[in-house]
Design a protein around this motif. Structure first.
Motif, PDB file in Angstrom:
ATOM      1  N   PRO A  36       1.001  -1.198  -0.028  1.00 64.73           N
ATOM      2  CA  PRO A  36       0.014  -0.108   0.115  1.00 64.73           C
ATOM      3  C   PRO A  36       0.909   1.323  -0.124  1.00 64.73           C
ATOM      4  O   PRO A  36       2.008   1.399   0.466  1.00 64.73           O
ATOM      5  N   THR A  37       0.158   2.293  -0.874  1.00 64.88           N
ATOM      6  CA  THR A  37       0.786   3.417  -0.504  1.00 64.88           C
ATOM      7  C   THR A  37      -0.211   4.601  -0.167  1.00 64.88           C
ATOM      8  O   THR A  37      -1.333   4.038  -0.091  1.00 64.88           O
ATOM      9  N   GLU A  38      -0.118   5.885   0.180  1.00 65.88           N
ATOM     10  CA  GLU A  38      -0.959   6.645   0.639  1.00 65.88           C
ATOM     11  C   GLU A  38      -2.258   7.000  -0.745  1.00 65.88           C
ATOM     12  O   GLU A  38      -3.231   7.404  -0.502  1.00 65.88           O
ATOM     13  N   THR A  39      -1.607   6.654  -2.056  1.00 64.38           N
ATOM     14  CA  THR A  39      -2.400   7.209  -3.014  1.00 64.38           C
ATOM     15  C   THR A  39      -3.193   5.776  -3.613  1.00 64.38           C
ATOM     16  O   THR A  39      -4.319   5.397  -3.560  1.00 64.38           O
ATOM     17  N   VAL A  40      -2.532   4.732  -4.049  1.00 66.41           N
ATOM     18  CA  VAL A  40      -3.027   3.474  -4.498  1.00 66.41           C
ATOM     19  C   VAL A  40      -2.319   2.361  -4.158  1.00 66.41           C
ATOM     20  O   VAL A  40      -0.920   2.444  -3.795  1.00 66.41           O
ATOM     21  N   TYR A  41      -2.499   1.267  -4.407  1.00 62.65           N
ATOM     22  CA  TYR A  41      -1.603  -0.104  -4.110  1.00 62.65           C
ATOM     23  C   TYR A  41      -0.536  -0.116  -5.186  1.00 62.65           C
ATOM     24  O   TYR A  41      -1.027   0.187  -6.287  1.00 62.65           O
ATOM     25  N   GLY A  42       0.688  -0.200  -4.790  1.00 65.00           N
ATOM     26  CA  GLY A  42       1.899  -0.233  -5.933  1.00 65.00           C
ATOM     27  C   GLY A  42       2.448  -1.686  -6.227  1.00 65.00           C
ATOM     28  O   GLY A  42       2.340  -2.467  -5.091  1.00 65.00           O
ATOM     29  N   LEU A  43       2.938  -1.960  -7.121  1.00 63.07           N
ATOM     30  CA  LEU A  43       3.228  -3.245  -7.531  1.00 63.07           C
ATOM     31  C   LEU A  43       5.020  -3.044  -7.750  1.00 63.07           C
ATOM     32  O   LEU A  43       5.429  -2.567  -8.586  1.00 63.07           O
ATOM     33  N   GLY A  44       5.807  -3.410  -6.571  1.00 59.85           N
ATOM     34  CA  GLY A  44       7.193  -3.177  -6.349  1.00 59.85           C
ATOM     35  C   GLY A  44       8.150  -4.136  -6.769  1.00 59.85           C
ATOM     36  O   GLY A  44       7.781  -5.340  -6.615  1.00 59.85           O
ATOM     37  N   ALA A  45       9.473  -3.690  -7.210  1.00 64.55           N
ATOM     38  CA  ALA A  45      10.304  -4.426  -7.850  1.00 64.55           C
ATOM     39  C   ALA A  45      11.631  -3.738  -7.655  1.00 64.55           C
ATOM     40  O   ALA A  45      11.635  -2.492  -7.773  1.00 64.55           O
ATOM     41  N   GLY A 178      -4.609  -2.558   4.335  1.00 59.38           N
ATOM     42  CA  GLY A 178      -5.955  -1.743   4.543  1.00 59.38           C
ATOM     43  C   GLY A 178      -6.044  -0.902   3.092  1.00 59.38           C
ATOM     44  O   GLY A 178      -5.331  -0.884   2.498  1.00 59.38           O
ATOM     45  N   GLU A 179      -7.116  -0.017   3.425  1.00 60.65           N
ATOM     46  CA  GLU A 179      -7.428   0.772   2.387  1.00 60.65           C
ATOM     47  C   GLU A 179      -6.631   1.885   2.104  1.00 60.65           C
ATOM     48  O   GLU A 179      -5.982   2.494   3.216  1.00 60.65           O
ATOM     49  N   THR A 180      -6.456   2.421   0.984  1.00 61.24           N
ATOM     50  CA  THR A 180      -5.491   3.424   0.735  1.00 61.24           C
ATOM     51  C   THR A 180      -6.393   4.724   0.817  1.00 61.24           C
ATOM     52  O   THR A 180      -7.715   4.731   0.866  1.00 61.24           O
ATOM     53  N   GLY A 181      -5.606   5.897   1.166  1.00 59.53           N
ATOM     54  CA  GLY A 181      -6.247   7.190   1.614  1.00 59.53           C
ATOM     55  C   GLY A 181      -6.496   8.142   0.515  1.00 59.53           C
ATOM     56  O   GLY A 181      -7.854   8.324   0.132  1.00 59.53           O
ATOM     57  N   VAL A 182      -5.640   8.622  -0.445  1.00 59.95           N
ATOM     58  CA  VAL A 182      -5.847   9.536  -1.446  1.00 59.95           C
ATOM     59  C   VAL A 182      -6.809   9.056  -2.354  1.00 59.95           C
ATOM     60  O   VAL A 182      -7.690   9.607  -2.900  1.00 59.95           O
ATOM     61  N   GLY A 183      -6.329   7.887  -3.069  1.00 59.32           N
ATOM     62  CA  GLY A 183      -7.479   7.133  -3.919  1.00 59.32           C
ATOM     63  C   GLY A 183      -7.099   7.498  -5.338  1.00 59.32           C
ATOM     64  O   GLY A 183      -7.382   6.585  -6.131  1.00 59.32           O
ATOM     65  N   VAL A 184      -6.403   8.642  -5.709  1.00 56.28           N
ATOM     66  CA  VAL A 184      -5.996   8.635  -7.096  1.00 56.28           C
ATOM     67  C   VAL A 184      -4.511   8.772  -7.001  1.00 56.28           C
ATOM     68  O   VAL A 184      -3.858   9.109  -6.004  1.00 56.28           O
ATOM     69  N   GLU A 185      -3.699   8.503  -7.948  1.00 54.84           N
ATOM     70  CA  GLU A 185      -2.277   8.488  -8.073  1.00 54.84           C
ATOM     71  C   GLU A 185      -1.627   9.915  -7.886  1.00 54.84           C
ATOM     72  O   GLU A 185      -2.570  10.696  -7.726  1.00 54.84           O
ATOM     73  N   SER A 186      -0.034   9.662  -7.795  1.00 58.71           N
ATOM     74  CA  SER A 186       0.654  11.058  -7.598  1.00 58.71           C
ATOM     75  C   SER A 186       0.364  11.799  -8.829  1.00 58.71           C
ATOM     76  O   SER A 186       0.198  11.422  -9.996  1.00 58.71           O
ATOM     77  N   THR A 187       0.808  13.161  -8.358  1.00 57.35           N
ATOM     78  CA  THR A 187       0.891  14.207  -9.517  1.00 57.35           C
ATOM     79  C   THR A 187       2.271  14.005 -10.174  1.00 57.35           C
ATOM     80  O   THR A 187       3.322  13.641  -9.182  1.00 57.35           O
ATOM     81  N   VAL A 188       2.362  13.998 -11.366  1.00 58.32           N
ATOM     82  CA  VAL A 188       3.731  13.550 -11.977  1.00 58.32           C
ATOM     83  C   VAL A 188       4.060  15.375 -12.364  1.00 58.32           C
ATOM     84  O   VAL A 188       3.524  15.906 -13.174  1.00 58.32           O
ATOM     85  N   ALA A 299     -11.969  11.495  -4.827  1.00 63.00           N
ATOM     86  CA  ALA A 299     -11.015  10.908  -5.291  1.00 63.00           C
ATOM     87  C   ALA A 299     -10.763   9.694  -4.866  1.00 63.00           C
ATOM     88  O   ALA A 299     -10.486   8.502  -5.251  1.00 63.00           O
ATOM     89  N   HIS A 300     -11.046   9.628  -3.222  1.00 61.43           N
ATOM     90  CA  HIS A 300     -10.648   8.712  -2.482  1.00 61.43           C
ATOM     91  C   HIS A 300     -11.501   7.404  -2.966  1.00 61.43           C
ATOM     92  O   HIS A 300     -11.135   6.016  -3.038  1.00 61.43           O
ATOM     93  N   SER A 301     -12.842   7.609  -3.263  1.00 61.43           N
ATOM     94  CA  SER A 301     -13.766   6.486  -3.894  1.00 61.43           C
ATOM     95  C   SER A 301     -13.659   6.027  -5.497  1.00 61.43           C
ATOM     96  O   SER A 301     -14.651   5.346  -5.762  1.00 61.43           O
ATOM     97  N   LEU A 302     -13.193   6.822  -6.042  1.00 62.04           N
ATOM     98  CA  LEU A 302     -13.389   7.013  -7.351  1.00 62.04           C
ATOM     99  C   LEU A 302     -12.946   5.235  -8.005  1.00 62.04           C
ATOM    100  O   LEU A 302     -13.982   4.796  -8.650  1.00 62.04           O
ATOM    101  N   TYR A 303     -11.981   4.914  -7.750  1.00 60.03           N
ATOM    102  CA  TYR A 303     -11.476   3.586  -8.578  1.00 60.03           C
ATOM    103  C   TYR A 303     -12.562   2.441  -7.965  1.00 60.03           C
ATOM    104  O   TYR A 303     -12.776   1.555  -8.724  1.00 60.03           O
ATOM    105  N   GLU A 304     -12.842   2.509  -6.562  1.00 56.26           N
ATOM    106  CA  GLU A 304     -13.648   1.406  -6.091  1.00 56.26           C
ATOM    107  C   GLU A 304     -15.111   1.626  -6.742  1.00 56.26           C
ATOM    108  O   GLU A 304     -15.559   0.513  -6.976  1.00 56.26           O
ATOM    109  N   THR A 305     -15.528   2.894  -6.887  1.00 60.79           N
ATOM    110  CA  THR A 305     -16.806   2.776  -7.741  1.00 60.79           C
ATOM    111  C   THR A 305     -16.879   2.390  -9.020  1.00 60.79           C
ATOM    112  O   THR A 305     -17.486   1.742  -9.560  1.00 60.79           O
TER     113      THR A 305
END
Ligand code: AMP
Ligand code: MG
Length: 346
Positions: A36-45, A178-188, A299-305
């Motif tokens: 988990p990150t504060e935005t969404v779950y990441g897939l790390g390597a 658990g659930e992430t907070g911000v819900g949308v990804e980081s600003t680039v 933003a928090h609920s967008l992807y879940e929706t």
């Protein structure tokens, strides 16, 4: 087999957690692990290993010309990875790291896997504001490449369950915090330019960036949804639910009319709205995505929706639109992509 470690969200920096040691060992062995990150779950390597990074692309089915964001846990790690830290980047890091802000730097050649940067001479780096993510990066002692932990094209995951729906059996493990907070990804934001430019709107708003760095531009191709975006990933279709989604520019009456028209054609209609209006629509499936008065909750609920519509029996979805201010810019960017830029104006 995908291993799942359940870890409390607020891990203590000074303690050792056997689950996170196990997860970081897998990263050191060039396996992929979701976290988990504060935005969404990441897939790390491991961002330094071609073998490890290749596994991310394979698990996600991600196009190979789409570069990955590198996650670090302290600023000292930057020196090894980037050629220079421009003044604008220094100020933004001070204000918003750790946090949902990815900064594009000039890449130091030969350190990161070329698969991470997709052959560009720049690299996107961020320090996530999540105790588990920071702990895992620290424990592995590596820069971690991590895109969102969804199959390419699907909405990004905001719970461990979403990750497993997409990637179970395709990745070595997942840290469930658990659930992430911000819900949308980081600003680039591209800080290699004289005037910083937002390439992808996200958790830190344009207004917040301007408070710290003065003038900030927005990649013009984002506004029109056409032209070549400067961020390779922005050109791909993304976030789409299974049923076609249309963005409706108009009042509630416009959506009411559309519902009736489609129902007359025998279609089951879905509506994406907010708490304020969820009881007002007579459609087969009405889902409230946060509160319009607090765009952060949308933003928090967008992807879940967007994912929730796939579990319901709908043939077509109409969505309300949101103001292009604050985090609304990121919300509308994701909704436009989910809708393939299809608007209905009434
Ligand atoms: P994701 O990893 O799925 O959150 O997507 C990462 C986003 O950052 C994509 O839109 C990438 O194209 C963008 N990105 C990553 N690295 C760079 C870079 N060096 N230059 C421009 N955009 C980048
Ligand atoms: Mg993504």
């Amino acid at each position: 087999m995908t291993k799942r470690w359940i870890v409390e969200t607020n891990v203590d920096k000074t303690q050792t957690y056997p689950q996170l040691v196990e997860a970081s060992n897998l990263i050191k062995e060039n396996e992929v692990v979701a976290f988990p990150t504060e935005t969404v779950y990441g897939l790390g390597a491991n961002a330094k290993s071609d073998e490890a990074v290749e596994k991310i692309f394979k698990a996600k089915g991600r196009p190979s010309d789409n570069p990955l964001i590198v996650h670090i846990s302290n600023e000292e790690q930057l020196d090894e990875l980037v050629e220079e830290i421009p003044g604008s980047a220094q100020k933004l890091m001070k204000a918003y790291w750790p946090g949902p802000l990815t900064i594009i730097f000039k890449n130091k050649q030969g350190v990161l896997s070329e698969r991470v940067t997709a052959g560009l001479d720049t690299v996107g780096i961020r320090m996530p504001d999540h105790p588990i993510a920071l702990h895992l990066i620290e424990e592995s002692g590596l820069p971690i490449a991590a895109p969102s932990a969804n199959r390419s094209g699907k909405p990004s995951p905001t719970t461990a369950q979403h990750v497993l729906e997409d990637l179970e059996g395709r990745i070595s493990g997942i840290v469930d915090g658990g659930e992430t907070g911000v819900g949308v990804e980081s600003t680039v934001v591209d800080c290699t330019r004289e005037i910083p430019m937002i390439l992808r709107p996200g958790g830190v708003t344009k207004e917040q960036l301007e408070q710290i760095a003065g003038q900030v531009l927005v990649d013009p191709s984002l506004k029109e949804g056409e032209g070549a975006p400067k961020s390779p990933g922005m050109k791909y279709a993304h976030y789409a639910p299974n049923a076609p989604l249309f963005l409706v520019e108009g009042d509630k009456k416009a959506i009411d009319e559309l519902i009736l028209e489609k129902q007359a054609e025998g279609l089951k209609v879905g509506v994406l709205t907010t708490e304020e209006r969820k009881d007002d629509y007579q459609a087969e499936c009405v889902i409230a995505c946060g509160k319009r008065e607090q765009l952060e909750t949308v933003a928090h609920s967008l992807y879940e929706t967007l994912r929730a519509f796939n579990k319901r029996d709908v043939d077509i979805i109409f969505s309300e639109v949101f103001p292009l201010e604050g985090v609304g810019l990121a919300i509308m960017n994701r909704l436009q992509k989910a809708a393939g830029y299809r608007y209905i104006k009434r």
